[in-house]
Design an enzyme around this catalytic site. Structure first.
Site, short mmCIF file in Angstrom:
data_model
loop_
_atom_site.label_atom_id
_atom_site.label_comp_id
_atom_site.label_asym_id
_atom_site.label_seq_id
_atom_site.Cartn_x
_atom_site.Cartn_y
_atom_site.Cartn_z
CE LYS A 220 -7.10 -0.12 6.85
NZ LYS A 220 -7.76 0.27 5.59
CB CYS B 241 -4.03 3.59 -1.41
SG CYS B 241 -5.24 4.87 -1.30
CD GLN C 15 -6.70 -4.55 4.41
OE1 GLN C 15 -7.67 -5.18 4.83
NE2 GLN C 15 -6.80 -3.31 3.99
CG ASP D 298 0.83 -2.13 6.25
OD1 ASP D 298 -0.13 -2.23 7.03
OD2 ASP D 298 0.77 -1.52 5.17
CG HIS E 80 -1.90 0.98 1.41
ND1 HIS E 80 -1.64 2.29 1.77
CD2 HIS E 80 -3.24 0.90 1.25
CE1 HIS E 80 -2.79 2.95 1.83
NE2 HIS E 80 -3.78 2.14 1.51
N1 PLP Z 1 -1.58 -0.62 4.60
C1 PLP Z 1 -2.48 -1.42 4.05
C2 PLP Z 1 -2.09 -2.81 3.64
C3 PLP Z 1 -3.80 -0.97 3.89
O1 PLP Z 1 -4.71 -1.77 3.35
C4 PLP Z 1 -4.13 0.34 4.29
C5 PLP Z 1 -5.48 0.87 4.10
O2 PLP Z 1 -6.32 0.30 3.46
C6 PLP Z 1 -3.14 1.14 4.86
C7 PLP Z 1 -1.86 0.63 5.00
C8 PLP Z 1 -3.44 2.52 5.33
O3 PLP Z 1 -4.32 2.42 6.42
P1 PLP Z 1 -4.90 3.68 7.16
O4 PLP Z 1 -6.03 4.15 6.34
O5 PLP Z 1 -5.30 3.14 8.49
O6 PLP Z 1 -3.82 4.69 7.26
#
Ligand code: PLP
Length: 397
Positions: free
Chosen positions: A211, A347, A190, A187, A112
């Protein structure tokens, strides 16, 4: 027994739509909303800054969430910093580590933007981002191993991609990096709340509150095994022991990373939401989502004119209707049955654009998704694909 019908009583909005966008943000359970209402109606005050009874209660409730989260993740409360979202957690690490010119960050082609841009942005400080490839949505730990050099300062890797839902072999990656004394940032946007995560295996874990943990938007947390590796990058009230006009001394972590008034109601709501995730059990949530994901995958896979990119069983299902823009397909799903999905690059443009030039349609499941909803979703995609094909043949005439 996983009682999804009963669970849905916690989410009144789910009676108005078919919500298949939980990878983006989850719906918030009634108990979290009620906890936030109680804060506003009964005791709203600032956190940690007053001796009056409202401030004391606010501080107690806010800190209770840190304890709840620590128990849930199996780590110490002193390792958890409240932030607004996953993105901020990752940026805190990018801004807080002591980089030197020539340092390298190893990341992957599955990320992401939140786990890519903070590292690319360090280029101006002379830090190089090294991107390891993926093979059909999965990284090979050996590729990470060969990317490690004397200059690697960090490995930053996603646990589950938000485009394909594939789970990465992150524990093996952590072992390889740790053999070379390289810290690892996970990260977990998900994964936390959807699949078991051994948080203590990693040096940093970026976790959204909004989430898989079912908390309100504007909540997230950074886990850091050793917060002394980071310098704070935001300064102001709430983080100091003493201030004179000549200087200041900081409170110990995690307080020194939480300058200013935090999202107090959000954090309190998050604590209540985690209570629900604990009651359901992450293993049970995983089993429920994986079963429905298999159903959705088989249904979509059988449709001519539909291309499915995610592997079977993944709770994040990327697909496209041949010849149709993903945005048009998503809009049609909403118009026909009130089905909420995401479309485009999610994204994660490098990965999503490699699947389809306009990105994909993404349906993502949650603990509250039902079999009936999945069947309606698949049936509606079938209708849309058929109508699109018929329209195409009329236009060809
Ligand atoms: N990393 C991953 C794998 C994501 O799916 C997302 C958001 O969908 C993010 C980072 C960013 O998350 P946040 O919106 O909580 O900043």
């Amino acid at each position: 027994m996983y009682d999804v019908k009963r669970l849905r009583g916690e989410f009144p909005v789910l009676s108005t739509c078919i919500y298949l966008d939980s990878a983006s943000t989850s719906q918030t359970p009634r108990r979290a909303v009620e906890a936030m209402c109680a804060y506003f109606y009964e005791y709203a005050a600032n956190h940690g800054r007053g001796s009056h009874h409202l401030a004391r209660r606010t501080t107690t409730e806010f800190e209770r969430t840190r304890e709840v989260l620590a128990r849930f993740l199996g780590v110490g409360p002193e390792t958890l910093v409240f932030v607004r979202n996953t993105t901020e957690a990752i940026n805190l690490v990018a801004a807080g580590l002591a980089w030197e010119r020539g340092d390298e960050v190893v990341t992957t082609a599955l990320e992401h933007h939140a786990n890519l841009l903070p590292w690319m942005n360090l280029e101006k400080r002379g830090v190089r981002t090294v991107v390891v490839p993926h093979h059909g949505g999965r990284i090979d730990p050996a590729d990470v191993g060969s990317a490690l050099t004397e200059r690697t300062r960090l490995v930053a890797v996603t646990h589950m991609t938000n485009v394909l839902g594939t789970v990465q072999p992150v524990e093996e990656v952590a072992d390889l990096a740790h053999e070379r004394d390289v810290p690892v940032l996970l990260d977990a946007a998900q994964s936390v709340g959807h699949i078991p995560v051994d948080v203590g295996k990693f040096d940093f874990v970026a976790i959204p509150g909004h989430k898989g943990l079912l908390g309100p938007q504007g909540t997230g947390v950074l886990y850091a095994a050793d917060l002394s590796l980071l310098s704070p990058c935001c300064f102001g009230g709430g983080i100091v022991e003493e201030v004179t006009l000549g200087g200041f001394s900081l409170l110990p972590p995690p307080a020194r990373f939480e300058a200013g008034t935090p999202n107090i109601p959000g954090v309190i709501g998050l604590g209540a939401a985690i209570g629900l995730v604990e009651e359901l059990g992450v293993e049970n949530i995983h089993r429920h989502e994986a079963t429905l994901a298999g159903l959705a995958h088989d249904g979509l896979f059988a449709l001519p004119g539909v291309e499915v990119y995610s592997p079977r069983g993944s709770p994040v299902i990327s697909f496209s209707v041949r010849g149709m823009s993903p945005h048009a397909c998503a809009a049609e799903l909403d118009r026909r049955r009130g089905i909420c999905v995401r479309s485009g690059f999610h994204c994660a443009q490098p990965l999503a654009a490699s699947l389809h030039p306009e990105g994909t349609v993404r349906a993502s499941l949650g603990c509250y998704t039902t079999e009936e909803e999945v069947r309606t979703f698949v049936g509606t995609v079938e209708e849309i694909a058929n109508d699109h094909e018929q329209l195409g043949s009329i236009l060809d005439l």
